[in-house]
Design a protein around this motif. Structure first.
Motif: not given
Length: 363
Positions: A102-106, A174-177, A321-323, A329-331
């Motif tokens: 998986a890419h992310v856990a919730v 997340l905010f595309r800034l 999580a999807y976003a 994010l990690l990179a």
């Protein structure tokens, strides 16, 4: 798992106050919003499979793994880690990120247990001593990110700087800034105020020009709601109190409004005439709408949902999580941290000494 693979979210289906019924209802909402997503579900088969059968569209894009152990909301982190390692739904949801399933856990489970397991399983990134929990904060300008809201108690200057880098990377994702603004939460905006570690972190952030963030300076508690900056950085004790205070205040105001609007028939009439405005206010103040704390600083992404969240709240955490997985994010965090540490090292390096010329030597 390659970048071309669909986003896969591993889910601790047993976490939270309401168990699989609410968790899977929330996952089903996210599946409708993101039809390309895939899900790996972990939990007790007797509890999960009957609920999953009621969501055929979700079942079609999910893989289920039975787990013998479920972590209780009142388990101590050490106890949960000792008894639930390798066998619990919480551990295996995190482990799926480590193995690349998986890419992310919730999880909506026990926060302390989730952090302990995430740190033990995924480990912290290079140069990161402590992870942080980042929360999305509704403001008058839209939304901000606040961290840390409960992962650690106390933080030195370097840890506050690390939080700033990680929060900035999350804001960009997340905010595309391009360059989100970052502020350090303090008792005043003047540079002479605050504890030594906060003033030292502010000095270093000001002196080290970073391409990924714009350091604003110190911010105060009232700046949280104003949205003065895109990222507010503090240590976990203060951040958690601020978060719980804001959530409690929102519920308090909602209670005041409800009581006021039902006191007389004139008030009830006024409420009906302004119902759409009150509905928008209620949505803005609803913690479920911004549910989901992101564990930052680990070699993998873990999202913590409120244990009391309803299906829409769980869906908000799943959407987050999807976003975060979609936007790499990690990179972004790794690149920002590497850039900062390189710049600080370069600035701290001494100037090369001039060569010594001995008397009588050829010149």
């Amino acid at each position: 798992m390659s970048k071309s693979d669909p986003i896969t979210i591993s889910v601790d289906a047993m976490g939270g106050d309401h168990g699989p019924a609410v968790v899977l209802a929330g996952v089903a909402i996210t599946q409708q919003r993101h039809p390309d997503a895939r899900f790996v579900l972990f939990g007790e088969s007797d509890a999960v499979l009957p609920v999953l059968d009621r969501h055929p569209a979700l079942k079609a894009v999910s893989t289920f793994h039975h787990c013998d152990v479920s972590i209780r909301m009142d388990d101590k982190p050490s106890q949960a880690l000792r008894q639930g390692r390798y066998r619990s739904s919480m551990w295996r949801a995190i482990e799926a990120v480590k193995t690349g399933e998986a890419h992310v856990a919730v999880s909506a489970g026990n926060t302390g247990a989730l952090m302990a397991m995430a740190k033990f399983c995924l480990r912290t990134m290079a140069n990161i001593e402590r992870p942080a929990i980042a929360a999305i904060w509704p403001t008058l300008r839209g939304e901000s990110i606040v961290l840390d809201v409960g992962a650690t108690i106390g933080a030195d200057a370097q840890q506050l700087i690390d939080f700033s880098m990680m929060g900035g990377a999350m804001a960009r994702a997340l905010f595309r800034l391009e360059r989100p603004t970052v502020g350090l939460l303090n008792i005043g905006v003047e540079e002479v105020k605050g504890q030594d570690e906060i003033r030292e972190a502010g000095r270093l952030l000001k002196e080290t020009e970073m391409p990924g963030i714009e350091y604003h300076g110190f911010v105060e508690g009232n700046d949280l709601g104003k949205g003065t900056v895109d990222v507010v950085v503090t240590e976990g004790f203060t951040g958690n109190i601020a978060l719980k205070t804001a959530e409690g205040t929102a519920r308090q105001i909602a209670g005041y409004l409800k009581a006021a609007m039902t006191r007389t028939w004139m008030a009830k009439l006024g409420y009906l005439l302004a119902k759409s405005a009150f509905d928008r206010l209620r949505d803005k103040m609803d913690p479920n709408k911004v549910n989901g704390g992101v564990f930052l600083g680990l070699n993998g992404i873990v999202i913590k949902s409120h244990g009391s969240a309803d299906a829409e709240g769980v869906a908000a955490a799943m959407d987050l999580a999807y976003a975060m997985a979609s936007d790499g994010l990690l990179a972004k965090i790794e690149a920002d941290l590497q850039t900062f540490h390189h710049r600080v090292s370069d600035e701290a390096a001494p100037e090369p000494a001039a060569p010594t010329i001995l008397p009588g030597a050829a010149q």
